[in-house]
Design an enzyme around this catalytic site. Structure first.
Site, mmCIF file in Angstrom:
data_model
loop_
_atom_site.group_PDB
_atom_site.id
_atom_site.type_symbol
_atom_site.label_atom_id
_atom_site.label_comp_id
_atom_site.label_asym_id
_atom_site.label_seq_id
_atom_site.Cartn_x
_atom_site.Cartn_y
_atom_site.Cartn_z
ATOM 1 N N ASP A 1 0.818 -1.211 0.000
ATOM 2 C CA ASP A 1 0.000 0.000 0.000
ATOM 3 C C ASP A 1 0.855 1.265 0.000
ATOM 4 O O ASP A 1 0.321 2.372 0.008
ATOM 5 C CB ASP A 1 -0.926 0.023 1.227
ATOM 6 C CG ASP A 1 -2.176 -0.812 1.025
ATOM 7 O OD1 ASP A 1 -2.310 -1.390 -0.075
ATOM 8 O OD2 ASP A 1 -3.000 -0.902 1.949
ATOM 9 N N ASP B 1 -10.189 28.347 -38.666
ATOM 10 C CA ASP B 1 -9.829 27.075 -38.047
ATOM 11 C C ASP B 1 -10.901 26.611 -37.070
ATOM 12 O O ASP B 1 -11.264 25.437 -37.042
ATOM 13 C CB ASP B 1 -8.489 27.198 -37.312
ATOM 14 C CG ASP B 1 -7.325 27.355 -38.275
ATOM 15 O OD1 ASP B 1 -7.366 26.702 -39.331
ATOM 16 O OD2 ASP B 1 -6.406 28.120 -37.984
ATOM 17 N N GLY C 1 -9.651 17.746 -41.579
ATOM 18 C CA GLY C 1 -9.571 17.684 -43.032
ATOM 19 C C GLY C 1 -9.239 16.291 -43.533
ATOM 20 O O GLY C 1 -9.830 15.305 -43.121
#
Length: 508
Positions: A36, A294, A429
């Site tokens: 742990d 853009d 694109g």
């Protein structure tokens, strides 16, 4: 009990250790078995710390189980007190110590007799709370402990500062870009003429906590950490707080206006509208980008957002309001605070998903087929399997999300960083198709396993060859439609002929 394949929020003791190790000269004792203690490795690696993490494990082993833990835990506390001379030692229980039902408060009281520094038990139920909830509670308990201590000694400072001032609450180690956000918030407060009184817990001394009431207001940049502390300070001293996360241009302006209202209500006469106007129109590149060609190319594209409450809600608003992107699903793993999340995002997305199940989220993404994902490191893995780009916006995160350079996500500079993250996360694109033609993908093999166990169909060699000819940006959809076509008709192996038949069936 459910076995977790991947966890979005760690167990409670991780939250407590995050808070304790964020303060200066505070040491944590973790009562747990070996295994742990991975927090030390995780923190030193992710935060790139040069110093050892101030966490010691008081190991639960067979000898401890045989004769009890009290002697060992008390010895560990007093030893660290003598070696490190910390101002505070925090004893954190774990699931193991909870199962053993040991009286850790009694251990603390025993150790306090010999220790020169303060000793405090993090009173957190490890079966009810996760890492985020435990961190919030531990911070509040430490603040309350030192406020009460200063009050008893007559050292509590309650007089307000002469100039408007703020406490920034919730900056923590292992937080998502917390150090960068803190630097940006300090700069923003300076631009507004507001002094920073204390930042907690990161790099703060517990001796500074008695000065918290001096601030005019508290600022909470993150929903998950600091709310309980802010509510405590408001109840004790009437200190108002602003809990609007300044992510994106719109929410940053809303946060600043809320600050203006609070400081003017306490006697100041400030007008931040000229500052907001200047930043919005002439300084922030995010606003310019939103009007550019853009950003217009992103209009209407579909995105899925998933993360903690703070970042998932904030980014959902940025995508929709500032960039024109359609959020088809917004989700969070903070189930304990689901009502707040729904209230924040309901008008900005098509669907809301509140879940801690990564498979459920993966299946939802596969079903919705977004153009981009904005989520945690786990959604990034989902995106890789589905060939969908993903921007990481929230923990859990990888070391690559702890950048060495300056990358805040809040304030006006943070808005610029968000623009870059969002824009660069989309495949734009003909990019994907060109990569397919000229090469550049990590693999040419098509991943045929979907996100759920239902995707158990085999693809023949000629079927895969035909699938590879389909442009990458629609291949995933064609693949899933073909598998649905085959499954509905009891076809176990998908050949090229089956692919053609499926395309004809949907009129493709």
């Amino acid at each position: 009990m459910k076995l977790a394949y991947w966890m979005y929020a760690g167990p409670a003791h991780i939250g407590t250790l995050r808070i304790a190790s964020s303060f200066k000269n505070v040491h944590a004792i973790m009562h747990a078995p070996l295994g742990d203690d991975y927090f030390n490795v995780m923190r030193s690696m992710l935060e790139r710390e040069r110093d050892f993490t101030p966490v010691t494990t008081s190991v639960v082993d067979r000898h401890v189980l045989a004769r009890g833990s009290q002697e060992k835990v008390v010895d560990n506390i007093t030893r660290k007190d003598a070696e490190e001379h910390p101002d505070l030692i925090v004893l954190t229980p774990t699931c193991t110590s909870s199962i053993l039902q040991e009286d850790l408060q009694n251990f603390v009281e025993r150790a306090q007799i010999e220790a020169k520094g303060d000793v405090l038990l993090a009173d957190v139920n490890h079966y009810r709370f996760n890492e985020l909830q435990a961190a919030d509670r531990t911070l509040q308990q430490i603040v309350r402990f030192y406020i009460d201590k200063a009050r008893k000694k007559g050292e509590l400072i309650t007089d307000k500062t002469e100039k408007p001032s703020v406490n920034i609450i919730g900056i923590s180690t292992l937080g998502f870009h917390n150090q960068h956000d803190c630097r940006e918030l300090r700069k923003l407060m300076g631009d507004l003429g507001i002094e920073v009184n204390v930042v907690i817990p990161d790099q703060a001394s517990v001796h500074e906590l008695k000065t918290l009431p001096r601030a005019w207001f508290n600022l909470l940049p993150y929903r998950e950490l600091g709310l309980m502390t802010a509510e405590y300070l408001q109840a004790q001293f009437g200190t108002p707080f602003v809990d609007i996360t300044p992510m994106g241009v719109v929410e940053t302006a809303r946060c600043i206006r809320a600050i203006q209202q609070i400081v003017n209500a306490q006697g100041a006469t400030v007008d931040y509208e000229p500052f907001i106007d200047e930043q919005t129109r002439f300084v922030s590149q995010a606003v310019w980008f939103s009007r550019s060609i853009d950003c217009q190319n992103l209009t209407g594209k579909k995105a899925v957002v998933f993360g903690d409450n703070t970042h998932a809600a904030a980014l959902t608003k940025v995508l929709v309001r500032e960039m024109g992107i359609r959020v088809v699903l917004a989700g969070t793993y903070c189930k304990y605070d689901a009502e707040w999340f729904r209230e924040q995002v309901s008008e900005y997305c098509d669907e809301i998903l509140i879940s801690e199940d990564n498979a459920e989220i993966g299946n939802a993404i596969a079903r919705l087929e977004p153009a981009a994902i904005f989520g945690t490191q786990m959604e990034r893995h989902v995106g890789k399997r589905l060939d969908i780009p993903c921007g990481v916006i929230a923990a859990p995160i990888h070391i690559q999300n702890f950048p060495v350079g300056y990358r805040p996500y809040v304030g006006y500079e943070g808005a610029n960083q968000l623009v870059d993250l969002v824009y660069n996360s989309f495949t734009l694109g003909m990019e994907d198709h060109l990569l397919e033609i000229f090469g550049g993908h990590d693999t040419k093999e098509v991943i045929t396993k979907g996100m759920s166990a239902e995707s158990d169909l085999n693809w023949s060699k000629d079927g895969l060859a035909e699938l590879n000819k389909i442009p990458g940006f629609v291949r995933g959809k064609v693949k899933r439609n073909t598998e649905k076509f085959a499954r509905d008709r009891g076809i176990e192996s998908i050949t090229a002929e089956v692919l053609y038949a499926a395309k004809e069936a949907v009129g493709a």
